[in-house]
Design a protein around this motif. Structure first.
Motif, PDB file in Angstrom:
ATOM      1  N   GLU A 114      19.046   1.229  10.904  1.00 10.30           N
ATOM      2  CA  GLU A 114      18.638   1.004   9.708  1.00 10.30           C
ATOM      3  C   GLU A 114      17.041   1.259   9.658  1.00 10.30           C
ATOM      4  OE1 GLU A 114      19.143  -2.183   6.062  1.00 10.30           O
ATOM      5  OE2 GLU A 114      19.587  -2.746   8.015  1.00 10.30           O
ATOM      6  N   ALA A 115      16.322   0.683  10.683  1.00 12.12           N
ATOM      7  CA  ALA A 115      15.004   0.845  10.724  1.00 12.12           C
ATOM      8  C   ALA A 115      14.879   2.475  10.890  1.00 12.12           C
ATOM      9  CB  ALA A 115      14.506   0.396  12.050  1.00 12.12           C
ATOM     10  N   MET A 116      15.285   3.111  11.534  1.00 12.93           N
ATOM     11  CA  MET A 116      15.129   4.540  11.830  1.00 12.93           C
ATOM     12  C   MET A 116      15.471   5.365  10.299  1.00 12.93           C
ATOM     13  SD  MET A 116      16.258   5.525  15.699  1.00 12.93           S
ATOM     14  CE  MET A 116      17.882   5.127  15.681  1.00 12.93           C
ATOM     15  N   ILE A 117      16.657   5.038   9.678  1.00 14.42           N
ATOM     16  CA  ILE A 117      17.065   5.616   8.586  1.00 14.42           C
ATOM     17  C   ILE A 117      15.811   5.571   7.538  1.00 14.42           C
ATOM     18  CG2 ILE A 117      18.755   5.454   6.439  1.00 14.42           C
ATOM     19  CD1 ILE A 117      20.805   4.604   8.422  1.00 14.42           C
ATOM     20  N   HIS A 118      15.293   4.177   7.289  1.00 14.84           N
ATOM     21  CA  HIS A 118      14.279   4.145   6.352  1.00 14.84           C
ATOM     22  C   HIS A 118      13.205   4.831   6.439  1.00 14.84           C
ATOM     23  CE1 HIS A 118      16.231   0.967   3.784  1.00 14.84           C
ATOM     24  NE2 HIS A 118      16.263   0.220   4.754  1.00 14.84           N
ATOM     25  N   ILE A 119      12.736   5.008   8.026  1.00 17.58           N
ATOM     26  CA  ILE A 119      11.527   5.724   8.500  1.00 17.58           C
ATOM     27  C   ILE A 119      11.796   7.062   7.898  1.00 17.58           C
ATOM     28  CG2 ILE A 119      10.336   6.556  10.289  1.00 17.58           C
ATOM     29  CD1 ILE A 119      10.909   4.144  11.830  1.00 17.58           C
ATOM     30  N   GLU A 120      12.945   7.589   8.222  1.00 22.60           N
ATOM     31  CA  GLU A 120      13.333   8.997   7.871  1.00 22.60           C
ATOM     32  C   GLU A 120      13.293   9.341   6.320  1.00 22.60           C
ATOM     33  OE1 GLU A 120      13.796  11.802   9.476  1.00 22.60           O
ATOM     34  OE2 GLU A 120      13.684  11.110  11.444  1.00 22.60           O
ATOM     35  N   MET A 121      13.599   8.069   5.610  1.00 24.35           N
ATOM     36  CA  MET A 121      13.717   8.261   3.865  1.00 24.35           C
ATOM     37  C   MET A 121      12.301   8.085   3.460  1.00 24.35           C
ATOM     38  SD  MET A 121      16.870   8.758   2.913  1.00 24.35           S
ATOM     39  CE  MET A 121      17.206   7.882   1.406  1.00 24.35           C
ATOM     40  N   GLY A 122      11.182   7.746   4.110  1.00 25.89           N
ATOM     41  CA  GLY A 122      10.034   7.823   3.922  1.00 25.89           C
ATOM     42  C   GLY A 122       9.555   6.172   3.410  1.00 25.89           C
ATOM     43  N   ASP A 123      10.500   5.128   3.509  1.00 24.82           N
ATOM     44  CA  ASP A 123      10.132   3.749   3.451  1.00 24.82           C
ATOM     45  C   ASP A 123       9.778   3.048   4.530  1.00 24.82           C
ATOM     46  OD1 ASP A 123       9.942   1.250   2.580  1.00 24.82           O
ATOM     47  OD2 ASP A 123      11.939   1.162   1.589  1.00 24.82           O
ATOM     48  N   TYR A 124       8.276   3.365   4.711  1.00 20.16           N
ATOM     49  CA  TYR A 124       7.807   2.817   6.346  1.00 20.16           C
ATOM     50  C   TYR A 124       7.646   1.368   6.094  1.00 20.16           C
ATOM     51  CZ  TYR A 124       6.911   7.787   6.039  1.00 20.16           C
ATOM     52  OH  TYR A 124       7.006   9.360   5.782  1.00 20.16           O
ATOM     53  N   GLN A 125       7.314   0.895   5.104  1.00 19.74           N
ATOM     54  CA  GLN A 125       7.315  -0.595   5.080  1.00 19.74           C
ATOM     55  C   GLN A 125       8.632  -1.161   5.551  1.00 19.74           C
ATOM     56  OE1 GLN A 125       5.727  -2.055   1.326  1.00 19.74           O
ATOM     57  NE2 GLN A 125       5.573  -4.200   2.300  1.00 19.74           N
ATOM     58  N   LYS A 126       9.687  -0.770   4.779  1.00 22.78           N
ATOM     59  CA  LYS A 126      10.963  -1.561   5.075  1.00 22.78           C
ATOM     60  C   LYS A 126      11.498  -0.947   6.553  1.00 22.78           C
ATOM     61  CE  LYS A 126      13.966  -2.470   1.974  1.00 22.78           C
ATOM     62  NZ  LYS A 126      14.645  -2.064   0.727  1.00 22.78           N
ATOM     63  N   GLY A 127      10.979   0.216   6.932  1.00 21.78           N
ATOM     64  CA  GLY A 127      11.274   0.640   8.417  1.00 21.78           C
ATOM     65  C   GLY A 127      10.731  -0.270   9.345  1.00 21.78           C
ATOM     66  N   THR A 128       9.196  -0.632   9.201  1.00 20.68           N
ATOM     67  CA  THR A 128       8.442  -1.433  10.006  1.00 20.68           C
ATOM     68  C   THR A 128       9.264  -2.783  10.083  1.00 20.68           C
ATOM     69  OG1 THR A 128       6.438  -0.243   9.447  1.00 20.68           O
ATOM     70  CG2 THR A 128       6.117  -2.749  10.376  1.00 20.68           C
ATOM     71  N   GLN A 129       9.764  -3.264   8.794  1.00 19.24           N
ATOM     72  CA  GLN A 129      10.267  -4.873   8.956  1.00 19.24           C
ATOM     73  C   GLN A 129      11.614  -4.654   9.609  1.00 19.24           C
ATOM     74  OE1 GLN A 129      11.484  -5.982   4.779  1.00 19.24           O
ATOM     75  NE2 GLN A 129      13.098  -7.221   5.819  1.00 19.24           N
ATOM     76  N   LYS A 130      12.445  -3.891   9.467  1.00 19.73           N
ATOM     77  CA  LYS A 130      13.926  -3.596  10.144  1.00 19.73           C
ATOM     78  C   LYS A 130      13.412  -3.403  11.742  1.00 19.73           C
ATOM     79  CE  LYS A 130      16.045  -4.277   6.536  1.00 19.73           C
ATOM     80  NZ  LYS A 130      17.007  -5.567   6.271  1.00 19.73           N
ATOM     81  N   ALA A 131      12.428  -2.710  12.040  1.00 19.24           N
ATOM     82  CA  ALA A 131      12.289  -2.462  13.608  1.00 19.24           C
ATOM     83  C   ALA A 131      11.639  -3.718  14.014  1.00 19.24           C
ATOM     84  CB  ALA A 131      11.238  -1.398  13.654  1.00 19.24           C
ATOM     85  N   ALA A 132      10.869  -4.472  13.381  1.00 23.27           N
ATOM     86  CA  ALA A 132      10.520  -5.716  13.757  1.00 23.27           C
ATOM     87  C   ALA A 132      11.617  -6.693  14.241  1.00 23.27           C
ATOM     88  CB  ALA A 132       9.363  -6.466  13.107  1.00 23.27           C
ATOM     89  N   GLU A 133      12.523  -6.663  13.151  1.00 20.55           N
ATOM     90  CA  GLU A 133      13.830  -7.496  13.456  1.00 20.55           C
ATOM     91  C   GLU A 133      14.355  -6.970  14.756  1.00 20.55           C
ATOM     92  OE1 GLU A 133      16.301  -7.622  10.117  1.00 20.55           O
ATOM     93  OE2 GLU A 133      14.691  -8.006   8.753  1.00 20.55           O
ATOM     94  N   GLN A 340       6.587  16.112  -9.362  1.00 17.73           N
ATOM     95  CA  GLN A 340       7.884  15.119  -9.222  1.00 17.73           C
ATOM     96  C   GLN A 340       7.121  13.711  -8.997  1.00 17.73           C
ATOM     97  OE1 GLN A 340      10.408  16.610  -6.059  1.00 17.73           O
ATOM     98  NE2 GLN A 340      10.058  18.711  -6.709  1.00 17.73           N
ATOM     99  N   PRO A 341       7.873  12.675  -9.823  1.00 15.81           N
ATOM    100  CA  PRO A 341       7.200  11.465  -9.680  1.00 15.81           C
ATOM    101  C   PRO A 341       7.658  10.560  -8.310  1.00 15.81           C
ATOM    102  CG  PRO A 341       9.396  11.660 -10.935  1.00 15.81           C
ATOM    103  CD  PRO A 341       9.027  12.879 -10.885  1.00 15.81           C
ATOM    104  N   ASP A 342       8.620  11.116  -7.733  1.00 18.05           N
ATOM    105  CA  ASP A 342       8.821  10.419  -6.317  1.00 18.05           C
ATOM    106  C   ASP A 342       8.576  11.143  -5.014  1.00 18.05           C
ATOM    107  OD1 ASP A 342      10.719  12.340  -6.817  1.00 18.05           O
ATOM    108  OD2 ASP A 342      12.579  11.385  -6.260  1.00 18.05           O
ATOM    109  N   ILE A 343       7.412  12.111  -5.179  1.00 16.52           N
ATOM    110  CA  ILE A 343       6.987  12.904  -4.125  1.00 16.52           C
ATOM    111  C   ILE A 343       6.459  12.023  -2.877  1.00 16.52           C
ATOM    112  CG2 ILE A 343       4.656  13.166  -5.272  1.00 16.52           C
ATOM    113  CD1 ILE A 343       4.489  15.861  -4.091  1.00 16.52           C
ATOM    114  N   LYS A 344       6.711  12.609  -1.998  1.00 14.51           N
ATOM    115  CA  LYS A 344       6.159  11.747  -0.480  1.00 14.51           C
ATOM    116  C   LYS A 344       4.603  12.137  -0.459  1.00 14.51           C
ATOM    117  CE  LYS A 344      10.047  11.607   2.545  1.00 14.51           C
ATOM    118  NZ  LYS A 344      10.784  12.108   3.956  1.00 14.51           N
ATOM    119  N   TYR A 345       4.047  11.264   0.097  1.00 17.49           N
ATOM    120  CA  TYR A 345       2.558  11.275   0.042  1.00 17.49           C
ATOM    121  C   TYR A 345       2.036  12.559   0.805  1.00 17.49           C
ATOM    122  CZ  TYR A 345      -2.314   9.888   1.105  1.00 17.49           C
ATOM    123  OH  TYR A 345      -3.687   9.672   0.997  1.00 17.49           O
TER     124      TYR A 345
END
Length: 497
Positions: A114-133, A340-345
């Motif tokens: 799940e952590a890796m998926i969130h990282i790939e999807m660009g949600d680095y905050q959630k990716g960090t949280q799941k990886a820490a878990e 686009q409103p949801d463009i990646k940084y």
């Protein structure tokens, strides 16, 4: 126990014995589907791995343990196949017993994926949280192999979240853990990840040596997917060091290797990166031909998350072609991405740099006097916005690249003396980071200004095209609210277009 026995055989490369053991469980449909999925994932035949994982998930009346086993297999295969949203949809509807220590191995596996998926999807905050878990769960299990993997994933998440110092520390912890338990492939994975961070922020020669060390390990273990990705890293760092032929050769090798495995996402990514570097180096005919093939593959596989990357590559091809109409089409593509409103940084950064370069070309070559005033205003707006933003980065390479771009722009629009000073600063930073390609371009532009020669489109086009084919060139040190502020300003400028 049967699962772990088979896992151990596969980990050590005993495929024939593992397959014989799997066949013994044909009369147990759930277990057979799970271990057959595992077998095909190790064999790098991901379509079949996913097929058997889906069979395991579909079997009714599962116990809580079997549910977690099936969920772990399913999301792992979906992740490897690039079906990120499918995996998140399954996870959103799957109950997980979070605190049952009897199931901790499988809960860890799910959280890690799940952590890796969130990282790939660009949600680095959630990716960090799941990886820490995942790290905490691995520590609770006292499973050092899982801990090494989890530390590596946490480091990736932190790097993309902009916490570079912490990321480096966790990469080093992961290396130490994997070396201790002699996890060679895991060690090579972390070598590549740490090397990628270093090639962005430090001397690329050091990371190149790390990539070759990792490549030797992957070759020993016949890890074709990893070999392909390592050749991509070598291509990126070779390009940064000004070794154009080597860079293209590595990207070609990566694409060739990808054809040997059953992984459509890998095939698409390696082809995308090959097209990107061909476009950036002016090989427009081959790039256009391969782009059509790439677009077909993306549509066929439904990889819509790559749409903006393809637009950036297409714009890169168009701006290398003659005639003003191609430059206009490239501008429209950049504006389309920026609106686009949801463009990646990082996509926004790449797009706006490309747009500035094309605006400069338009101003210089075919704009009317009235149009020039509008173009100048837009160029100054975007330069100021980027100046403010890039000052927050700790990447000397990116600062050097921006100073190069700004130096060219200022030289053309208003003040050649100031432009020369900006180019000089860019040259010094590029030299400090051993970015030979950029250092040479800055030197050549300065020589032209000294000799009072006109700057050309080749001078205007910076090395930012590398961003279009290697997405993590821009590790940043930003809080999420800072990135959102930047994107909000872009939307105010381009959102209505």
């Amino acid at each position: 126990m049967a699962y772990f026995e088979i896992l151990n055989l596969l980990t050590n490369g005993h495929f024939k014995e593992a397959n014989n053991r799997i066949t013994q469980h044909k009369n147990k449909p759930f277990l057979y589907a799970v271990v057959k999925s595992l077998y095909y994932e190790f064999a790098q035949r991901l379509s079949l791995a996913l097929k058997f994982a889906e069979k395991a998930w579909e079997i009714h009346a599962l116990t809580p343990l079997e549910s977690l086993m099936a969920l772990s297999r399913l999301v792992s295969c979906q992740f490897r196949m690039g079906k990120f949203q499918d995996a998140l949809n399954v996870l959103a509807n799957a109950p997980i017993i979070e605190h049952d220590t009897n199931f901790i191995y499988w809960i860890h596996s799910i959280r890690y994926t799940e952590a890796m998926i969130h990282i790939e999807m660009g949600d680095y905050q959630k990716g960090t949280q799941k990886a820490a878990e995942a790290v905490k769960l691995a520590e609770t299990m006292q499973n050092k192999k899982k801990l090494g993997h989890s530390l590596n994933t946490l480091a990736i998440a932190l790097e993309w979240f902009g916490k570079i110092k912490e990321a480096r520390e966790y990469y080093l912890k992961a290396l130490e853990t994997k070396k201790e338990i002699r996890d060679e492939v895991g060690y090579a994975n972390t070598l590549c990840n740490l090397g990628a961070l270093m090639s962005n922020l430090e001397d690329p020669k050091d990371s190149k040596a790390m990539y070759f060390e990792a490549l030797t390990i992957y070759q020993k273990h016949k890890r074709i997917e990893n070999m392909a990705r390592t050749h991509e890293l070598l291509g990126f760092v070779s390009n940064k060091m000004g070794q154009e032929d080597n860079a293209i050769a590595h990207y070609r090798k990566a694409n060739d290797l990808a054809q040997l495995v059953d992984n459509e996402l890998l095939k698409v990514n390696t082809l995308k990166n090959l097209v990107g570097i061909l476009a950036s180096k002016g090989h427009t005919n081959e790039a256009e031909k391969l782009l059509a093939e790439l677009q077909h593959l993306i549509k066929k596989e439904g990889f819509i998350h790559l749409d903006n990357s393809i637009k950036l590559i297409e714009a890169s091809i168009l701006r290398k072609k003659p005639r003003a109409s191609n430059k206009v089409r490239a501008q429209l593509l950049y504006r389309s991405v920026l609106s686009q409103p949801d463009i990646k940084y990082e996509t926004a950064i790449a797009s706006i740099i490309g747009l500035i370069e094309l605006c400069i070309f338009e101003w210089q070559n075919y704009a009317t006097e009235e149009e020039k005033k509008v173009i100048e205003a837009e160029i100054h707006f975007t330069l100021n916005l980027l100046d403010e933003e890039i000052s927050r980065y700790n990447s000397l390479g990116l600062k050097a690249e921006f100073l190069y771009l700004k130096g060219i722009a200022i030289s053309l629009l208003s003040d050649k003396t100031l432009g020369y000073l900006l180019l000089q600063r860019a040259q010094k930073l590029a030299k400090k980071e051993n970015w030979i390609l950029l250092e040479n371009k800055a030197t050549q532009a300065m020589q032209k200004l000294t000799q009072q020669k006109s700057l050309s489109l080749n001078d205007i086009t910076s090395v930012s095209t590398s961003i279009a084919h290697y997405s993590n060139i821009i590790p940043h040190k930003l809080e999420d609210k800072m990135a959102q502020r930047f994107l909000r300003k872009l939307n105010e400028k381009y959102g209505s277009r």
